[in-house]
Design a protein around this motif. Structure first.
Motif, mmCIF file in Angstrom:
data_model
loop_
_atom_site.group_PDB
_atom_site.id
_atom_site.type_symbol
_atom_site.label_atom_id
_atom_site.label_comp_id
_atom_site.label_asym_id
_atom_site.label_seq_id
_atom_site.Cartn_x
_atom_site.Cartn_y
_atom_site.Cartn_z
ATOM 1 N N PRO A 165 11.737 -26.866 -47.583
ATOM 2 C CA PRO A 165 11.684 -28.299 -47.895
ATOM 3 C C PRO A 165 10.546 -29.020 -47.171
ATOM 4 O O PRO A 165 10.212 -28.676 -46.038
ATOM 5 N N PHE A 166 9.968 -29.984 -47.874
ATOM 6 C CA PHE A 166 8.917 -30.825 -47.284
ATOM 7 C C PHE A 166 9.580 -32.040 -46.646
ATOM 8 O O PHE A 166 10.594 -32.509 -47.148
ATOM 9 N N VAL A 167 8.997 -32.524 -45.553
ATOM 10 C CA VAL A 167 9.464 -33.797 -44.986
ATOM 11 C C VAL A 167 8.330 -34.795 -45.192
ATOM 12 O O VAL A 167 7.182 -34.516 -44.824
ATOM 13 N N THR A 168 8.629 -35.926 -45.827
ATOM 14 C CA THR A 168 7.578 -36.913 -46.108
ATOM 15 C C THR A 168 7.905 -38.244 -45.438
ATOM 16 O O THR A 168 9.050 -38.522 -45.101
ATOM 17 N N SER A 169 6.866 -39.035 -45.277
ATOM 18 C CA SER A 169 7.003 -40.320 -44.569
ATOM 19 C C SER A 169 6.263 -41.403 -45.324
ATOM 20 O O SER A 169 5.310 -41.988 -44.806
ATOM 21 N N GLY A 170 6.644 -41.635 -46.553
ATOM 22 C CA GLY A 170 5.967 -42.675 -47.328
ATOM 23 C C GLY A 170 4.621 -42.197 -47.816
ATOM 24 O O GLY A 170 4.549 -41.279 -48.616
ATOM 25 N N VAL A 171 3.560 -42.802 -47.305
ATOM 26 C CA VAL A 171 2.231 -42.500 -47.851
ATOM 27 C C VAL A 171 1.337 -41.824 -46.826
ATOM 28 O O VAL A 171 0.402 -42.424 -46.332
ATOM 29 N N ASP A 172 1.617 -40.591 -46.529
ATOM 30 C CA ASP A 172 0.789 -39.834 -45.585
ATOM 31 C C ASP A 172 -0.054 -38.843 -46.393
ATOM 32 O O ASP A 172 0.478 -37.980 -47.084
ATOM 33 N N ASP A 173 -1.390 -39.006 -46.317
ATOM 34 C CA ASP A 173 -2.293 -38.206 -47.155
ATOM 35 C C ASP A 173 -2.099 -36.707 -46.975
ATOM 36 O O ASP A 173 -2.078 -35.955 -47.946
ATOM 37 N N GLN A 174 -1.970 -36.281 -45.702
ATOM 38 C CA GLN A 174 -1.835 -34.827 -45.451
ATOM 39 C C GLN A 174 -0.541 -34.284 -46.031
ATOM 40 O O GLN A 174 -0.508 -33.219 -46.641
ATOM 41 N N GLU A 175 0.528 -35.042 -45.840
ATOM 42 C CA GLU A 175 1.820 -34.608 -46.404
ATOM 43 C C GLU A 175 1.740 -34.534 -47.924
ATOM 44 O O GLU A 175 2.259 -33.610 -48.538
ATOM 45 N N MET A 176 1.070 -35.529 -48.516
ATOM 46 C CA MET A 176 0.994 -35.552 -49.983
ATOM 47 C C MET A 176 0.149 -34.394 -50.505
ATOM 48 O O MET A 176 0.459 -33.784 -51.513
#
Ligand code: GDP
Length: 203
Positions: free
Chosen positions: A172-183
């Motif tokens: 699973p991915f953990v995301t924090s709204g709009v983080d370029d690296q995560e996206m």
């Protein structure tokens, strides 16, 4: 930088309005207010889905056509479920729309199940998971609102969820709204799954 090109292709409020299924579809599901619109906007790097601080607004299925380095597919945004203020009638209408969508022989590649990192899977997340299992649909779990948990607690919480038996085609991915690296990592994950399904002849 986002190399994906996207457009809103269709908005369907009922079965009759569902468009022809001519591309692999990646379906985004999650509880109301989980951050689904925020994630879709971040993933597509444009304000295409409506973000709202009052839960339970979206009632339609939205189809976004995407071109990602030669791959053509659709992201399908399903209305959020489990908003407490909804009555029985609305819940019935939600299940009918979901049933109509999933039951109409579409070219569905996999489901992206969004789960609030603070709460983990709640009872109606588990109900949906069981239902998707019965349908035999592949799932990718994405946790949202990771930024609401302090960095020191994130890893422990993640391990706790994993031990609870979450099933996901990639970790699973953990995301924090709009983080370029995560996206960017999530875009790579999505295209990796699509490519693998393509090699297996599933799409
Ligand atoms: P949806 O109902 O699932 O489409 O949820 P939205 O994308 O409309 O988001 C609901 C609310 O949560 C909005 O106020 C967003 O700004 C907020 N939100 C969404 N994702 C995140 C996130 O990753 N972190 C934080 N802190 N807030 C978020």
């Amino acid at each position: 930088m986002c190399a994906w090109k996207s457009e809103l292709y269709c908005t369907a409020f009922n079965k009759q309005q569902l468009p022809p299924s001519n591309r692999p579809e990646i379906v985004f599901v999650g509880r109301s207010n989980v951050g689904k619109s925020t994630l879709i906007n971040a993933l597509l790097a444009r304000k295409i889905a409506k973000v709202s601080s009052s839960p339970g607004k979206t009632r339609s299925i939205n189809f976004y056509n995407v071109e990602a380095e030669g791959r053509l597919f659709s992201l399908v945004d399903i209305p959020g479920y489990g908003y407490a203020a909804r009555g029985h009638g609305e819940r019935q209408a939600w299940w009918k729309l979901i049933d109509d969508y999933f039951g109409s022989g579409r070219n569905i590649s996999f489901v992206v199940h969004l789960i609030d990192f603070r709460h983990g899977p709640l009872p109606n997340d588990c109900d949906l998971t069981k239902w998707l299992d019965v349908k035999g649909l592949l799932r990718l779990v994405v946790f949202t609102k990771g930024d609401k948990i302090s960095p020191g607690r994130r890893n422990g919480l993640y391990q706790q969820y994993m031990r609870s038996g979450i099933v996901s085609v990639l970790p699973p991915f953990v995301t924090s709204g709009v983080d370029d690296q995560e996206m960017e990592a999530l875009r790579r994950g999505i295209t990796e799954i699509l490519d693998e399904l393509g090699r297996m002849g599933d799409i």
